[in-house]
Design an enzyme around this catalytic site. Structure first.
Site, PDB file in Angstrom:
ATOM      1  N   ASP A 104       0.834  -1.191   0.000  1.00  0.00           N
ATOM      2  CA  ASP A 104       0.000   0.000   0.000  1.00  0.00           C
ATOM      3  C   ASP A 104       0.885   1.264   0.000  1.00  0.00           C
ATOM      4  O   ASP A 104       1.734   1.424  -0.860  1.00  0.00           O
ATOM      5  CB  ASP A 104      -0.966  -0.069   1.190  1.00  0.00           C
ATOM      6  CG  ASP A 104      -2.022   1.012   1.198  1.00  0.00           C
ATOM      7  OD1 ASP A 104      -2.999   0.894   0.448  1.00  0.00           O
ATOM      8  OD2 ASP A 104      -1.856   1.983   1.962  1.00  0.00           O
ATOM      9  N   HIS A 270      -7.279  -6.682   0.087  1.00  0.00           N
ATOM     10  CA  HIS A 270      -6.160  -5.741   0.029  1.00  0.00           C
ATOM     11  C   HIS A 270      -5.022  -6.086   0.985  1.00  0.00           C
ATOM     12  O   HIS A 270      -3.856  -5.818   0.695  1.00  0.00           O
ATOM     13  CB  HIS A 270      -6.693  -4.340   0.356  1.00  0.00           C
ATOM     14  CG  HIS A 270      -5.661  -3.268   0.405  1.00  0.00           C
ATOM     15  ND1 HIS A 270      -4.847  -2.970  -0.671  1.00  0.00           N
ATOM     16  CD2 HIS A 270      -5.310  -2.403   1.398  1.00  0.00           C
ATOM     17  CE1 HIS A 270      -4.035  -1.962  -0.335  1.00  0.00           C
ATOM     18  NE2 HIS A 270      -4.299  -1.611   0.902  1.00  0.00           N
TER      19      HIS A 270
END
Length: 294
Positions: A104, A270
């Site tokens: 991320d 994610h």
């Protein structure tokens, strides 16, 4: 979590960086993402530490690292400056070269670090991201709807900070729950740590500045370096239930920014290291364990 790791604070030229360090072998730097801290690696770091010396910091603006007030142009939260933090951390720990993993936001720092310091990073792994410039330049309605925070957090101070600080627990929990696609991926200990750190208004400000920089100064740096490619081996991993999978051809996206790319989709959303730790660990282990010239 990470109880066998040494806790350290490194003072760089600008900020103090909180980190943990453990294991033995070639140095491996792990960089976390939003809205988390270094503890997001707790499910896979002990296994990695059996073969590597694992260094896991909190990025500036996050966790227990320093959280300076953002500059008008957000330069002090640019990925270039956040990458410099990590270069100084590794230098003070005695590491001139190392392996690097970023998830991320940490992946965006890792991308910039590898471009700015190509001789430092021997191998790079990026988790669940496409290049920042591409993601902003190709934004459509569907992406903006799912990644609304990319456009909310970049609003001028103090608008997003004020709203988030009214109920930081709700905002953080919503982010984690909506971006994960597996059943109860976050341990109670990790959640308690994420909440503790996110309740600090300075963390909320620092993390907003991270995003503001990505939409301004980082894009300027990316435009300047559009023809510069990552030269070291690059592994890209992404969740097959997440937005990246649905929106981008991940391998092709990174082949435009790197010379040697391989990649895999992981069965999760994610948060790969927490949603699918065994699979994520195995891919990282295999990638970094293959010998390369050092």
């Amino acid at each position: 979590m990470l109880n066998n790791f040494q806790k350290l604070t490194i003072t760089t030229s600008e900020v103090k960086i909180n980190l943990v360090k453990g294991g033995k072998g070639y140095p491996l730097l792990l960089l976390h993402g939003y809205p988390q801290t270094h503890v997001m690696w707790h499910k896979i770091a002990p296994n990695l530490a059996q073969e590597f010396t694992v260094i896991i910091p909190d990025l500036r603006g996050y966790g227990d690292s320093d959280k300076p007030i953002g500059m008008t142009d957000h330069y002090n939260y640019s990925k270039r400056v956040m990458a410099q933090d990590q270069i100084e951390v590794m230098a003070q720990l005695g590491y001139d070269q190392f392996y690097l993993v970023g998830h991320d936001r940490g992946g965006r720092v890792a991308h910039r670090l590898t471009l700015d310091y190509p001789n430092k990073v021997k191998k790079l792994a990026l988790l669940d991201i496409a290049p920042t410039y591409q993601m902003y330049s190709e934004t459509d309605q569907e992406f903006a709807k799912v990644y609304y925070h990319w456009f909310f957090l970049i609003q001028p101070f103090p608008f997003p900070e004020t709203l988030i600080n009214q109920n930081p627990d709700f905002f953080l929990t919503h982010c984690l729950q909506s971006w994960s696609k597996t059943d109860r991926p976050f341990s109670s200990e990790a959640m308690a740590e994420y909440l503790r750190c996110f309740r600090d208004p300075n963390t909320v400000h620092g993390t907003c500045e991270d995003y503001r920089a990505s939409a301004t100064i980082d894009l300027e740096h990316d435009r300047t370096d559009m023809d510069k490619k990552i030269e070291c081996p690059l592994l890209v991993l992404w969740g097959n239930k997440g937005v990246i999978e649905k929106t981008y051809d991940v391998i092709t996206s990174w082949q435009k920014r790197a010379t040697n790319v391989q990649g895999k989709a992981v069965n999760c959303g994610h948060f790969l290291p927490e949603e699918s730790p065994e699979e994520t660990y195995q891919y990282l282990h295999d990638f970094f364990s293959i010998s390369t010239k050092r």
